[in-house]
Design a protein around this motif. Structure first.
Motif, PDB file in Angstrom:
ATOM      1  N   MET A 202      40.955  45.038  26.623  1.00  0.00           N
ATOM      2  CA  MET A 202      40.520  44.446  25.357  1.00  0.00           C
ATOM      3  C   MET A 202      39.730  43.168  25.592  1.00  0.00           C
ATOM      4  O   MET A 202      38.648  42.965  25.033  1.00  0.00           O
ATOM      5  CB  MET A 202      41.748  44.156  24.476  1.00  0.00           C
ATOM      6  CG  MET A 202      41.437  43.544  23.113  1.00  0.00           C
ATOM      7  SD  MET A 202      41.392  41.719  23.137  1.00  0.00           S
ATOM      8  CE  MET A 202      43.122  41.327  23.484  1.00  0.00           C
ATOM      9  N   GLU A 203      40.239  42.291  26.464  1.00  0.00           N
ATOM     10  CA  GLU A 203      39.590  41.002  26.713  1.00  0.00           C
ATOM     11  C   GLU A 203      38.224  41.185  27.371  1.00  0.00           C
ATOM     12  O   GLU A 203      37.268  40.471  27.038  1.00  0.00           O
ATOM     13  CB  GLU A 203      40.493  40.127  27.578  1.00  0.00           C
ATOM     14  CG  GLU A 203      41.739  39.633  26.838  1.00  0.00           C
ATOM     15  CD  GLU A 203      42.690  38.854  27.733  1.00  0.00           C
ATOM     16  OE1 GLU A 203      42.503  38.894  28.979  1.00  0.00           O
ATOM     17  OE2 GLU A 203      43.631  38.225  27.204  1.00  0.00           O
ATOM     18  N   ALA A 204      38.111  42.137  28.285  1.00  0.00           N
ATOM     19  CA  ALA A 204      36.830  42.369  28.967  1.00  0.00           C
ATOM     20  C   ALA A 204      35.765  42.838  27.985  1.00  0.00           C
ATOM     21  O   ALA A 204      34.606  42.402  28.048  1.00  0.00           O
ATOM     22  CB  ALA A 204      37.007  43.385  30.086  1.00  0.00           C
ATOM     23  N   VAL A 205      36.145  43.726  27.069  1.00  0.00           N
ATOM     24  CA  VAL A 205      35.189  44.205  26.073  1.00  0.00           C
ATOM     25  C   VAL A 205      34.798  43.079  25.130  1.00  0.00           C
ATOM     26  O   VAL A 205      33.607  42.860  24.848  1.00  0.00           O
ATOM     27  CB  VAL A 205      35.783  45.395  25.282  1.00  0.00           C
ATOM     28  CG1 VAL A 205      34.867  45.761  24.114  1.00  0.00           C
ATOM     29  CG2 VAL A 205      35.983  46.600  26.191  1.00  0.00           C
ATOM     30  N   VAL A 206      35.781  42.337  24.648  1.00  0.00           N
ATOM     31  CA  VAL A 206      35.529  41.249  23.697  1.00  0.00           C
ATOM     32  C   VAL A 206      34.687  40.148  24.344  1.00  0.00           C
ATOM     33  O   VAL A 206      33.830  39.541  23.696  1.00  0.00           O
ATOM     34  CB  VAL A 206      36.867  40.697  23.161  1.00  0.00           C
ATOM     35  CG1 VAL A 206      36.648  39.403  22.382  1.00  0.00           C
ATOM     36  CG2 VAL A 206      37.549  41.735  22.260  1.00  0.00           C
ATOM     37  N   GLU A 207      34.920  39.900  25.640  1.00  0.00           N
ATOM     38  CA  GLU A 207      34.156  38.863  26.348  1.00  0.00           C
ATOM     39  C   GLU A 207      32.712  39.298  26.633  1.00  0.00           C
ATOM     40  O   GLU A 207      31.874  38.471  26.982  1.00  0.00           O
ATOM     41  CB  GLU A 207      34.840  38.542  27.683  1.00  0.00           C
ATOM     42  CG  GLU A 207      36.157  37.791  27.549  1.00  0.00           C
ATOM     43  CD  GLU A 207      36.905  37.724  28.870  1.00  0.00           C
ATOM     44  OE1 GLU A 207      36.334  38.180  29.907  1.00  0.00           O
ATOM     45  OE2 GLU A 207      38.053  37.249  28.879  1.00  0.00           O
ATOM     46  N   GLY A 208      32.437  40.592  26.529  1.00  0.00           N
ATOM     47  CA  GLY A 208      31.102  41.090  26.835  1.00  0.00           C
ATOM     48  C   GLY A 208      30.841  41.212  28.317  1.00  0.00           C
ATOM     49  O   GLY A 208      29.729  40.940  28.789  1.00  0.00           O
ATOM     50  N   ALA A 209      31.869  41.651  29.075  1.00  0.00           N
ATOM     51  CA  ALA A 209      31.749  41.813  30.525  1.00  0.00           C
ATOM     52  C   ALA A 209      31.781  43.310  30.859  1.00  0.00           C
ATOM     53  O   ALA A 209      32.858  43.880  31.061  1.00  0.00           O
ATOM     54  CB  ALA A 209      32.893  41.084  31.230  1.00  0.00           C
ATOM     55  N   PRO A 210      30.617  43.971  30.927  1.00  0.00           N
ATOM     56  CA  PRO A 210      30.573  45.433  31.070  1.00  0.00           C
ATOM     57  C   PRO A 210      31.281  45.979  32.310  1.00  0.00           C
ATOM     58  O   PRO A 210      32.088  46.906  32.199  1.00  0.00           O
ATOM     59  CB  PRO A 210      29.070  45.739  31.119  1.00  0.00           C
ATOM     60  CG  PRO A 210      28.408  44.572  30.493  1.00  0.00           C
ATOM     61  CD  PRO A 210      29.266  43.392  30.808  1.00  0.00           C
TER      62      PRO A 210
END
Length: 251
Positions: A202-210
């Motif tokens: 969830m955090e990776a997607v929300v942070e914008g880190a593909p």
């Protein structure tokens, strides 16, 4: 040349919003007056467009409760898959392989393309899933929340083909997760890493880190597969022991 009706154009516009995930499964459409004003069309034309989409199974109305985006229809693809899962539980490993192919890419593109609304929806789905797991909830409800979380990421990818593959497999995905949860969440050493993996995804997607998002999705699915294999092997050993003990007792 046949002139396109206004209701047809409205229906196409709404259908596109459903296809690209702007309107999510189960989402209620705005009130008729509000939606007509937003689209800049008359209410009779909007009403006709909604009827067209309802006849295609894309929308459904509830008595006195508004109009909603329908769930993905079960078709000739998902029905045999569901039957196979029910008859052959080991087929869940095949489902996991498909999830590897789809969800890593979904997470990657979601991190690239998610809007603020997408990110908030993903957070909300994650929070709901965690609330269910912190209580004494129904495993079926947990499975639904887990599948909803993963589907919210697919919606945020804004890839029409990817989204529809995930939606068409929704019931299979839910059934697979339900079966996995029944095994995985009974083991403390497994349940906590799963919670952490979902949070990292969830955090990776929300942070914008593909790349981080893709890796988080892959790590999660590898862990699920390896944990299930370990549980199945332990169960098989236990069953062999019981059979041998029974044979010895009979001699």
């Amino acid at each position: 040349m046949k002139t396109e009706r206004l209701s047809d154009r409205i229906a196409q516009q709404l259908e596109q919003s459903i296809i690209d995930g702007s309107l999510s499964t189960g989402e209620r459409l705005p009130a008729e007056r509000q939606l007509a004003e937003r689209l800049g069309v008359s209410r009779p034309s909007l009403r006709e467009a909604i009827q067209k989409l309802a006849s295609k199974g894309l929308l459904h109305s509830r008595q006195g409760g508004g109009t909603y985006v329908a769930a993905a229809p079960q078709d000739s693809v998902t029905d045999p898959l569901m039957e196979m899962l029910l008859q052959h539980p080991d087929a869940r490993y095949d489902v996991l392989e498909v999830r590897h192919a789809l969800e890593g890419q979904a997470a990657y593109y979601a991190a690239l393309r998610a809007t603020d609304d997408d990110r908030q929806r993903i957070r909300d789905k994650f929070d709901h899933m965690m609330r269910l797991r912190s209580g004494d909830s129904d495993p079926v409800a947990e499975a639904r929340a887990d599948a909803d979380f993963h589907l919210s990421i697919a919606e945020a990818s804004h890839n029409i083909v990817l989204l529809h593959l995930m939606r068409s497999l929704f019931s299979v995905l839910q059934r697979s997760i339900e079966h996995n949860l029944d095994k995985l969440y009974t083991i403390p050493r497994v349940s906590e890493p799963l919670r952490s993996q979902h949070q990292q995804l969830m955090e990776a997607v929300v942070e914008g880190a593909p790349e981080k998002a893709r890796q988080a999705a892959q790590t999660h699915l590898v862990f699920v597969e390896e944990s299930l294999q370990g549980i199945d092997e332990a169960q098989a050993r236990h069953e062999r022991f019981l059979r041998q003990a029974s044979l010895l007792a009979g001699t």
